[in-house]
Scaffold this motif. Structure first.
Motif, mmCIF file in Angstrom:
data_model
loop_
_atom_site.group_PDB
_atom_site.id
_atom_site.type_symbol
_atom_site.label_atom_id
_atom_site.label_comp_id
_atom_site.label_asym_id
_atom_site.label_seq_id
_atom_site.Cartn_x
_atom_site.Cartn_y
_atom_site.Cartn_z
ATOM 1 N N ASP A 105 0.810 -1.181 0.152
ATOM 2 C CA ASP A 105 -0.166 0.048 -0.086
ATOM 3 C C ASP A 105 0.769 1.379 0.118
ATOM 4 N N GLU A 106 1.824 1.293 0.743
ATOM 5 C CA GLU A 106 2.804 2.404 0.862
ATOM 6 C C GLU A 106 3.457 2.677 -0.465
ATOM 7 N N THR A 107 3.779 1.874 -1.447
ATOM 8 C CA THR A 107 4.564 2.175 -2.587
ATOM 9 C C THR A 107 3.613 2.546 -3.563
ATOM 10 N N MET A 108 2.279 2.158 -3.142
ATOM 11 C CA MET A 108 1.306 2.970 -4.129
ATOM 12 C C MET A 108 0.809 4.315 -3.720
ATOM 13 N N ALA A 109 1.109 4.540 -2.430
ATOM 14 C CA ALA A 109 0.724 5.857 -1.968
ATOM 15 C C ALA A 109 1.818 7.091 -2.118
ATOM 16 N N HIS A 110 2.859 6.721 -1.967
ATOM 17 C CA HIS A 110 3.939 7.771 -2.100
ATOM 18 C C HIS A 110 5.135 7.656 -3.106
ATOM 19 N N MET A 181 5.038 5.586 -8.773
ATOM 20 C CA MET A 181 5.418 6.429 -7.624
ATOM 21 C C MET A 181 7.008 5.912 -7.292
ATOM 22 N N GLY A 182 7.487 4.745 -7.629
ATOM 23 C CA GLY A 182 8.803 4.312 -7.650
ATOM 24 C C GLY A 182 9.700 5.403 -8.513
ATOM 25 N N ARG A 183 9.127 5.274 -9.632
ATOM 26 C CA ARG A 183 9.889 6.210 -10.732
ATOM 27 C C ARG A 183 9.752 7.771 -10.237
ATOM 28 N N LEU A 184 8.923 8.218 -9.762
ATOM 29 C CA LEU A 184 8.957 9.471 -9.087
ATOM 30 C C LEU A 184 10.017 9.593 -7.877
ATOM 31 N N GLY A 185 10.173 8.549 -7.088
ATOM 32 C CA GLY A 185 11.226 8.485 -6.039
ATOM 33 C C GLY A 185 12.419 8.527 -6.602
ATOM 34 N N GLU A 186 12.547 8.001 -7.814
ATOM 35 C CA GLU A 186 13.839 8.104 -8.487
ATOM 36 C C GLU A 186 14.288 9.058 -9.361
ATOM 37 N N GLY A 187 13.325 9.951 -9.594
ATOM 38 C CA GLY A 187 13.463 11.291 -10.170
ATOM 39 C C GLY A 187 12.923 11.140 -11.621
ATOM 40 N N VAL A 228 -0.772 9.841 -8.507
ATOM 41 C CA VAL A 228 0.311 9.783 -8.908
ATOM 42 C C VAL A 228 0.617 11.323 -9.777
ATOM 43 N N ALA A 229 -0.342 11.799 -10.225
ATOM 44 C CA ALA A 229 0.023 13.236 -10.714
ATOM 45 C C ALA A 229 0.141 14.315 -9.593
ATOM 46 N N VAL A 230 -0.680 14.194 -8.464
ATOM 47 C CA VAL A 230 -0.498 14.967 -7.447
ATOM 48 C C VAL A 230 0.980 14.731 -6.708
ATOM 49 N N ALA A 231 1.358 13.694 -6.775
ATOM 50 C CA ALA A 231 2.806 13.340 -6.043
ATOM 51 C C ALA A 231 3.634 13.764 -7.167
ATOM 52 N N GLY A 507 -17.870 11.421 5.876
ATOM 53 C CA GLY A 507 -18.053 11.671 4.386
ATOM 54 C C GLY A 507 -17.438 12.651 3.729
ATOM 55 N N VAL A 508 -16.349 13.149 4.534
ATOM 56 C CA VAL A 508 -15.510 14.338 3.613
ATOM 57 C C VAL A 508 -14.215 13.770 3.553
ATOM 58 N N LEU A 509 -13.491 13.918 4.213
ATOM 59 C CA LEU A 509 -11.855 13.324 3.971
ATOM 60 C C LEU A 509 -11.627 12.015 3.756
ATOM 61 N N ARG A 510 -11.997 11.633 2.657
ATOM 62 C CA ARG A 510 -11.703 10.165 2.212
ATOM 63 C C ARG A 510 -11.099 10.192 0.682
ATOM 64 N N ALA A 511 -10.270 9.025 0.649
ATOM 65 C CA ALA A 511 -9.554 9.051 -0.575
ATOM 66 C C ALA A 511 -10.469 9.420 -1.841
ATOM 67 N N ARG A 512 -11.453 8.947 -1.643
ATOM 68 C CA ARG A 512 -12.393 9.027 -3.179
ATOM 69 C C ARG A 512 -12.783 10.398 -2.923
ATOM 70 N N GLN A 513 -12.661 11.351 -2.204
ATOM 71 C CA GLN A 513 -13.362 12.495 -2.295
ATOM 72 C C GLN A 513 -12.754 13.757 -1.851
ATOM 73 N N ALA A 514 -11.275 13.779 -1.459
ATOM 74 C CA ALA A 514 -10.394 14.850 -1.152
ATOM 75 C C ALA A 514 -9.061 14.637 -1.486
ATOM 76 N N VAL A 515 -8.400 15.472 -1.411
ATOM 77 C CA VAL A 515 -6.879 15.611 -1.926
ATOM 78 C C VAL A 515 -6.274 16.577 -0.796
ATOM 79 N N TYR A 516 -5.406 16.001 -0.078
ATOM 80 C CA TYR A 516 -4.886 16.849 0.996
ATOM 81 C C TYR A 516 -3.233 16.576 0.995
ATOM 82 N N SER A 517 -2.439 17.383 1.645
ATOM 83 C CA SER A 517 -1.106 17.216 1.727
ATOM 84 C C SER A 517 -0.788 15.913 2.861
ATOM 85 N N ASP A 518 0.499 15.540 2.835
ATOM 86 C CA ASP A 518 0.742 14.319 3.431
ATOM 87 C C ASP A 518 0.598 14.370 4.934
ATOM 88 N N LYS A 519 0.851 15.711 5.503
ATOM 89 C CA LYS A 519 0.788 15.731 7.012
ATOM 90 C C LYS A 519 -0.503 16.461 7.426
#
Length: 531
Positions: A105-110, A181-187, A228-231, A507-519
């Motif tokens: 899950d983490e490799t898909m998320a960041h 996401m791995g490619r982003l991590g490697e630049g 992926v696009a936001v990351a 019903g608000v901050l869920r992955a399917r309804q919001a985008v937010y910064s990591d922290k």
């Protein structure tokens, strides 16, 4: 839980269209003396006719789905070839040493590096051939434009299978997300963009299949690509941020499609009626009601075998088909309505059919009570109770007319589809919300790169970055997406089905309804701001 069960069942129902019939005809069908009325308000199609006099929906639906599909534009062979050669992620790679962090899950998320997750990196390398081949769905340099996908014609008498590798295709898409996401991590921004484009293209091809579960999967695939696009925008240069913004804005919006609904809600159920008419009552009725009825119809199969096919001989299945078509007509009408209105009307339909005095399905009458209220009985207890309900329900009552008996059975077999129908406008609205919120989030990254901080309101992004602040698709009044920011963190969100304007909460901050910064989740909730 009920919605999940229904969507899972819909995924295996017949899924394609058929030509509309005209006129009507009668025909002895199924060998049991039943006279099938072939016409628009019953079978909806005039043929092809099977040897036993019933409608061969397998071929009728395939003929409709195959219309306009050629060897040049059919993506079936490419998609199925990918799915067949794909190696599933080893179970050990999905386990975590601390029981909290799931590496898959983490490799898909960041964004990540190979040295951080060497097992995932090695597995992706094993699947590189498949993932690179998927790029052919985007590249059209060879002049082949894949616009549809359709399985081969079913064998004579076979049930049409439109989604044989659906789950595997989702795994391919998840692998593309992890690799991006791995490619982003490697630049490797260019490689990540290629993978994201491929994810969207797979979703578009899958979504071209006239089956509602396909639209739900397209929604999920595009949501993955948006992540992926936001990351990528957060890590990229000014030019790369703009490139990711153009990518997200160029996605097609996933919406309700009346053609898909017509197939899913209508022809899948009519085909199961044909199964009943042919004599396989347990299978056909079980598919329609989301129950395993074998134990009720087959002695020695785990139950008492109290019921026999003859118990339903007095049902007017022509009238049942009319009821199926009437509900499907209502659902098609709702599907043509705009956004939130479609959701509200679909929810009203679900609430109405839920009130029908009929036996429940296996989730709301057996598994649900057993899991949520174990003190009220075991699975076996609830199963026996449900069997007793069904046993009594499917027998014609003393003094009950054939019409009334048929109406009861029709209410039962149409309940499952009506209950779950509201899931589809929810998926469509959530897909729009996450896509629009992702575009805004990328706009925020562009603004921060130019000004050193996120803006106080989204209005600051107009017109230099965005032409306008996108409307919240869940807002009936056209209000813009919500925005909250504090101490260098932000959330862009939709009010969702709850309609509550809060940056956190139900019903608000869920992955399917919001985008937010990591922290963002680590911060105290600030006041919401609007453009």
């Amino acid at each position: 839980m009920r919605g999940v069960a229904t969507v899972a069942s819909l995924a295996v129902m017949l899924a394609a269209g058929a030509a509309w019939g005209a006129g009507a005809a009668t025909r002895d069908a199924g060998g049991g003396g039943f006279v099938l009325e072939i016409g628009h308000d019953t079978t909806r199609v005039m043929g092809p006719i099977a040897p036993d006099g019933t409608i061969d929906y397998g071929h009728a639906l395939w003929e409709k789905m195959h219309a306009g599909v050629t060897a040049e534009n059919n993506g079936y062979s490419v998609l199925m070839g990918m799915a067949a050669k794909f190696k599933e992620v080893p179970e050990k790679l999905g386990d975590s040493e601390d029981g909290i962090h799931d590496p898959w899950d983490e490799t898909m998320a960041h964004p990540w590096k190979a040295k951080e997750y060497p097992g995932i990196a090695a597995w992706l390398k094993e699947n590189a051939f498949v993932l690179d081949a998927a790029r052919g769905l985007v590249d059209t340099e060879k002049g082949r434009k894949l616009t549809r996908w359709c399985p081969p014609e079913p064998a004579k008498g076979a049930v049409f299978q439109a989604w044989p590798w659906g789950a595997r295709l989702m795994e391919v898409d998840e692998a593309l997300q992890a690799r991006a996401m791995g490619r982003l991590g490697e630049g490797d921004q260019a490689g990540a963009l290629e993978d994201a484009e491929t994810m969207v293209r797979i979703g578009e091809l899958v979504g071209s299949e006239p089956q509602f579960v396909a639209i739900s999967e397209q929604q999920r695939m595009q949501a993955y690509a948006c992540r992926v696009a936001v990351a990528g925008a957060r890590l990229g240069t000014a030019a790369q941020k703009r490139q990711w913004l153009a990518f997200v804005k160029g996605m097609s919006e996933v919406g309700m499609n009346p053609e898909e609904l017509d197939v899913e809600a209508r022809f899948g159920q009519l085909a199961e009626v044909m199964t009943i008419v042919r004599g396989d009552v347990a299978k056909g009725l079980g598919e329609l009601t989301l129950l395993n009825l074998t134990s009720l119809f087959v002695p020695g199969a785990g139950g008492g075998g109290q019921l026999k096919a003859g118990d339903l001989d007095q049902v007017d299945w022509n009238e049942v088909m009319r009821k199926i078509n009437a509900q499907a007509d209502e659902e098609v009408r709702i599907a043509k309505e705009p956004g939130v209105k479609a959701y509200r009307d679909a929810k009203a339909l679900a609430d109405r059919v839920d009130k029908a005095d009929v036996p429940g399905n296996v989730f709301d009458a057996v598994l649900g009570p057993s899991l949520e209220s174990p003190e009220k009985g075991t699975v076996a207890d609830h199963k026996k109770s449900l069997e007793d309900q069904v046993n009594a329900f499917v027998k014609r009552r003393a003094g009950e007319s054939v019409a009334a008996f048929s109406d009861r059975i029709a209410a039962w077999v149409t309940r499952a589809g009506g209950e779950s129908f509201h899931v589809f406008p929810v998926d469509a609205l959530n897909a729009e919300a996450i896509q629009r919120a992702s575009a805004v989030a990328i706009g925020l990254e562009i603004y921060k790169a130019e000004h050193g901080a996120y803006p106080a309101t989204l209005g600051a992004l107009v017109p230099g970055i965005l032409k306008e602040v996108p409307a919240d698709p869940w807002s009936a009044g056209g209000a813009p997406l919500g925005y909250a920011q504090e101490k260098g963190e932000y959330a862009v969100y939709s009010v969702g089905s709850s309609g509550k304007d809060r940056p956190r909460g139900e019903g608000v901050l869920r992955a399917r309804q919001a985008v937010y910064s990591d922290k963002w989740g680590e911060k105290a909730a600030p006041a919401t701001t609007r453009p």
